[in-house]
Design an enzyme around this catalytic site. Structure first.
Site, short mmCIF file in Angstrom:
data_model
loop_
_atom_site.label_atom_id
_atom_site.label_comp_id
_atom_site.label_asym_id
_atom_site.label_seq_id
_atom_site.Cartn_x
_atom_site.Cartn_y
_atom_site.Cartn_z
N GLY A 189 87.91 -29.77 97.48
CA GLY A 189 86.54 -29.49 96.83
C GLY A 189 86.65 -27.99 96.31
O GLY A 189 85.49 -27.35 96.45
N TYR A 209 72.54 -37.72 104.37
CA TYR A 209 73.49 -36.49 104.57
C TYR A 209 73.67 -36.11 106.12
O TYR A 209 74.62 -35.90 106.57
CB TYR A 209 72.70 -35.22 103.76
CG TYR A 209 73.49 -33.89 103.87
CD1 TYR A 209 74.40 -33.91 103.24
CD2 TYR A 209 72.91 -32.73 104.63
CE1 TYR A 209 75.37 -32.58 103.03
CE2 TYR A 209 73.60 -31.79 104.65
CZ TYR A 209 74.83 -31.77 103.79
OH TYR A 209 75.37 -30.31 104.01
#
Ligand code: SER
Length: 317
Positions: free
Chosen positions: A8, A143
């Site tokens: 990422g 999340y």
């Protein structure tokens, strides 16, 4: 930490963390891991190796780990909270199936692993003020579910297999380099862009909604320091509360107005983000991080605001 894979690397945290670690260990391989469509560019591409490293592709990850003799993995692949509510299965797939790929590779190849947790790992039953290190974690968002599972799996791999997993619970992160995407705390970044451009800011979070926030340089310091910490001092591992400031939109507006008089803001509350924000702590207690690895932030709201406005003026005007 010598040969590091940042998964990422083009994201909000990764873009800055990769560069910081490259400066710290110029003799090492600090690999900028990316997925198709989010390739590194500019300085990130030119200052070191990069490789496609999709958390959902275990074989590809293993190839990168072996090729660069990776000893430390920063796993920063994630869908943020508001996007994860729209795509819960995908969020689970990236955050948990992806994590399992990484933990297995780490177990077999002796890698240390950092996978961030978040204020999002808490829920409405969590004490909101001075949220303790060890407390109720019953999040209502996908999340949050993935972040609690991340903490548990990371600790599981440490206790069962001795994998050196460590991490922190990040507050909302504010930076002037790479924008976040689809988080509940994004407003605290976007507000600075609007203010510097002289635009009115439309705030999606209601006044009176307090959340922990942190300036990116402190977050990067935490991500590095926890991985370099003396393991014999660590009572906790996944994940440490870290804190530096807590504010609501009104406090932030007032602070920005001190530096940019005439700044205007109005509210158009987004019900999805507002519900998530209300289920998160107002302010975490980070005393365990301070005791176990000497965590100490450098920026408060004033220091961050001065730096953000200065950096964004140079970038945008
Ligand atoms: N910044 C994240 C979000 O808002 C929380 O860690 O989703």
């Amino acid at each position: 930490m010598k040969n590091v894979l940042v998964i990422g690397s083009t994201g909000q945290i990764g873009s800055e963390l990769t560069m910081k670690i490259r400066r710290m260990i110029p003799e090492g391989n600090v690999v900028a891991g990316f997925i198709k469509g989010a390739e590194p560019k500019g300085e990130l591409l030119e200052s070191g190796p990069s490789a496609e490293a999709d958390v959902c592709n275990g074989e590809q990850l293993l190839d990168v780990v072996k090729k660069y003799k990776i000893d430390t993995i920063y796993n920063l692949a994630a869908l943020l909270s508001a996007v994860a509510e729209r795509k819960p299965q995908l969020a689970w797939h990236i955050q948990i199936d992806g994590l399992m790929n990484i933990l297995e590779i780490a177990r077999e190849n002796g890698c240390a692993v950092f996978t961030p947790s978040s204020i999002g790992s808490f829920g409405p039953e969590t004490p909101r003020q001075n949220t303790p290190q060890d407390t109720i974690q019953r999040p209502r968002s996908m999340y949050g579910c993935t972040k609690v599972a991340t903490e548990l799996l990371s600790d599981y791999y440490f206790h069962k297999y001795g994998v050196d997993t460590r991490s922190v619970r990040f507050p909302g992160l504010i930076s002037n380099v790479t924008l976040p995407g689809g988080g509940t705390t994004d407003y605290a970044v976007e507000i600075y862009y609007a203010a510097v451009k002289g635009e009115e800011f439309v705030c999606p979070i209601a006044p009176g909604t307090f959340m922990d926030m942190m300036y990116m340089p402190d977050a990067l310091k935490a991500a590095v320091d926890i991985m370099n910490a003396d393991p014999s001092r660590l009572v906790h591992r996944n994940s440490f509360n870290i804190a530096s400031m807590s504010f609501d939109p009104e406090i932030l507006r007032a602070k920005i107005t001190e530096h940019i008089p005439g700044f205007k803001m109005r509210y158009e509350v987004d019900p999805v983000r507002q519900a998530i924000a209300e289920s998160w702590p107002d302010k975490m207690d980070d005393s365990c991080a301070r005791e176990e690895w000497d965590w100490k932030p450098s920026y408060d709201l004033e220091g961050m605001t001065v730096d953000m406005i200065d950096a964004l003026r140079k970038k945008l005007l």
